[in-house]
Design a protein around this motif. Structure first.
Motif, PDB file in Angstrom:
ATOM      1  N   LEU A  29      97.743  25.537  45.521  1.00 19.30           N
ATOM      2  CA  LEU A  29      98.376  24.228  45.322  1.00 19.30           C
ATOM      3  C   LEU A  29      99.827  24.365  44.878  1.00 19.30           C
ATOM      4  N   ARG A  47      99.533  25.098  50.783  1.00 17.19           N
ATOM      5  CA  ARG A  47      99.169  23.968  49.916  1.00 17.19           C
ATOM      6  C   ARG A  47      98.180  23.038  50.637  1.00 17.19           C
ATOM      7  N   VAL A  63      94.449  22.068  49.415  1.00 17.65           N
ATOM      8  CA  VAL A  63      94.027  20.659  49.288  1.00 17.65           C
ATOM      9  C   VAL A  63      92.739  20.410  50.070  1.00 17.65           C
ATOM     10  N   LEU A  87      94.330  17.096  42.699  1.00 12.68           N
ATOM     11  CA  LEU A  87      94.575  16.428  43.984  1.00 12.68           C
ATOM     12  C   LEU A  87      95.458  15.203  43.790  1.00 12.68           C
ATOM     13  N   TYR A  88      95.189  14.437  42.737  1.00 14.10           N
ATOM     14  CA  TYR A  88      96.031  13.266  42.453  1.00 14.10           C
ATOM     15  C   TYR A  88      97.484  13.699  42.228  1.00 14.10           C
ATOM     16  N   MET A 115      98.940  16.171  43.570  1.00 14.05           N
ATOM     17  CA  MET A 115      99.530  16.620  44.834  1.00 14.05           C
ATOM     18  C   MET A 115     100.083  15.465  45.662  1.00 14.05           C
ATOM     19  N   ILE A 116      99.743  14.230  45.292  1.00 12.70           N
ATOM     20  CA  ILE A 116     100.307  13.077  46.000  1.00 12.70           C
ATOM     21  C   ILE A 116     101.818  13.002  45.786  1.00 12.70           C
ATOM     22  N   ASP A 158     103.677  15.671  45.931  1.00 13.69           N
ATOM     23  CA  ASP A 158     104.248  16.832  46.598  1.00 13.69           C
ATOM     24  C   ASP A 158     105.434  16.404  47.469  1.00 13.69           C
ATOM     25  N   SER A 207      96.186  15.163  50.875  1.00 11.23           N
ATOM     26  CA  SER A 207      95.692  14.906  49.517  1.00 11.23           C
ATOM     27  C   SER A 207      95.009  13.546  49.436  1.00 11.23           C
ATOM     28  N   THR A 251      91.656  13.766  51.345  1.00 12.55           N
ATOM     29  CA  THR A 251      90.641  14.541  50.626  1.00 12.55           C
ATOM     30  C   THR A 251      90.119  13.768  49.420  1.00 12.55           C
TER      31      THR A 251
END
Length: 520
Positions: free
Chosen positions: A119, A127, A131, A154-155, A157-158, A160, A169, A172
């Protein structure tokens, strides 16, 4: 043959020829898929994962994922190689390793650290694998995902910087949280994404829009989305316009005033797009338009011209156009549209059905059009019974609306329909329609009792409770008009229906018996 292919794959000279290696691996995959090779036979191929060729490595690890599902404890053989690959200098190799680790049950203890490292990897492809790997891991080890805070990651990664990582993200998260109602998007996240997506490529832009309706339906939140994205309704890219339109329609559902404004803003844009779009995209636009409620079609129907069918269009597109035309018809133009549609037949069977059903729906808007429709339905049946009869019977003819002022027109159609009908159909909708006509208009045709008799004496093995009920109602109605002819026929219907093991039917039979006694 299998051993020869495997032996060839493991030769040093074969491994030096990547094209040949991939062709042989395709053969192995085909043999496995056809159950001509057991997965346990493929175990030696794990040696091929030592290659530096990323494409070969990916194919072999995909095969090993399938092997691990069939061969107990085999996954323990893979740990060393996979751990090594997760820190390989090649981002493609790192991606494959993380994806494979997350896909094999039994390796949960070895997945969390590579996922977290993935990640934070500098390569977007890695990445993305991390994810999506969380989603794959969730399929067989939910507790590992939940206990190690991977959903929270994951939250995060929003935010990113790579749009593709963001979209994966969101996808998923929505998948993992499906049982809890799906992704929850707080107001702050909505504001952040609205500030970012103007720079996203088309695919990622449209994907993010699919999840913005997961946010709060509070008025302030909805207005923020509308104001931020309204300008995209004038975008030259039709896919972007369609994505924004879908989102807007969803988020204004709980806000009638906003919905009314959206109807005025959106409908002219959709009308223009539908008329000018290429065929494939026109089909997508019509799918969306047909999903809209009556408020939107009230605006569509104001147009003087309706869309026309073109000869080279697919049947699917023509069918959608016919349904759209039907919903935009109004009293002032219903005769014009009805005549246009009738002039299209004969068409392929599925389209004949759609045309005739639409014509009957449109004709109900005006009494004169309705009478004209009924006359045309009769002519079509007389022209080609086999092609048109069942489709007409399945349509909503609304004969009761014309019975008082146009009795002879209705009578002529009823006589033609019942005269041409043959009870050998296995379509329950057609049979139900004929029974309805017999019950409500059977008096118009002197042979109605015998039509009912033929229907009841045909194969009833697939009859439902409703069909027996319809037959009872038709028989009772016809008895009042043709008592002599109907006495033995109705007696048989009552007696046979009472033998059916159904309490509701027994009650109805008893009720009809009592009503008959009162009539005598």
């Amino acid at each position: 043959m299998n051993s020869a292919i495997l032996a060839e794959l493991l030769k040093t000279e074969t491994l030096q020829d990547s094209e040949r290696t991939l062709k042989l691996l395709d053969q192995v995959d085909e043999l496995v898929s056809r159950n001509c090779m057991g997965l346990e036979e493929c175990v030696p191929l794990v040696k091929l994962t030592a290659t530096n060729n990323c494409q070969i490595k990916g194919v072999v690890w995909d095969l090993m994922v399938r092997v691990s599902a069939e061969v107990p404890d085999i996954q323990l053989m893979f740990i060393s190689s996979l751990n090594k690959d997760t820190v390989d200098p090649n981002p493609g190799v790192r991606s494959i390793a993380i994806s494979t680790l997350c896909s094999i049950p039994g390796l949960e203890l070895y997945t969390v650290n590579p996922i977290i490292a993935g990640l934070e990897d500098s390569a977007p492809t890695v990445r993305i694998s991390a994810v999506t790997g969380i989603g794959k891991l969730y399929n067989h080890a939910k507790h590992t995902v939940q206990e190690n805070g991977l959903i929270d990651k994951l939250y995060s990664m929003i935010r990113d910087q790579d749009p593709t990582v963001v979209t994966f993200s969101l996808q998923t998260l929505n998948y993992i949280l499906a049982q809890e109602g799906g992704l929850v998007m707080p107001r702050s996240m909505v504001t952040y994404l609205l500030s970012r997506i103007p720079g996203y490529p088309e695919r990622e832009f449209c994907c993010v829009l699919e999840y913005l309706d997961k946010s709060s339906s509070e008025l302030e939140n909805v207005i923020e989305i509308l104001n931020s994205l309204d300008g995209y309704l004038d975008n030259k890219n039709g896919s972007v316009v369609l994505a924004v339109s879908r989102l807007f329609v969803k988020i204004v559902l709980d806000h009638p005033n906003l919905q009314s404004s959206l109807v005025q803003r959106l409908c002219p844009i959709l009308e223009k797009l539908i008329k000018s779009a290429k065929r494939e995209f026109q089909s997508d636009l019509l799918d969306f338009a047909l999903s809209l409620d009556k408020q939107y079609f009230a605006h569509f129907s104001k147009q003087d011209k309706f869309i026309l069918l073109k000869p080279k269009e697919s049947e699917d597109l023509k069918e959608k156009k016919i349904r759209f035309i039907c919903r935009t018809a109004r009293k002032e133009n219903c005769i014009e549209i009805m005549n246009y549609l009738l002039n299209l037949v004969p068409m392929p069977e599925s389209l004949n059905k759609t045309v005739l059903s639409s014509v009957c729906t449109i004709a109900a808007l005006d009494e004169s059009a309705h009478e004209n429709c009924i006359r045309n339905m009769r002519l079509l049946v007389k022209t080609d019974r086999k092609m048109y009869l069942n489709y007409i019977l399945e349509s909503d003819l609304r004969l009761e609306n014309l019975q008082e002022n146009h009795y002879e027109t209705v009578e002529a159609l009823v006589q033609t329909l019942l005269d041409q009908f043959q009870p050998d159909t296995d379509c329950s909708t057609v049979l139900s329609s004929v029974l309805y006509i017999l019950e409500n208009f059977g008096k118009m045709y002197k042979m109605s009792p015998y039509v009912l008799q033929e229907i009841f004496e045909s194969d009833r093995s697939s009859w439902t409770e409703d069909m027996y009920s319809d037959a009872l109602a038709a028989g009772f109605s016809l008895f009042s008009h043709f008592p002599a002819a109907m006495q033995p026929i109705l007696s048989n219907i009552l007696h046979t229906t009472y033998k059916v093991k159904n309490h509701n039917l027994h009650c109805k039979v008893i009720t009809y018996y009592r009503l008959l006694k009162l009539m005598v």
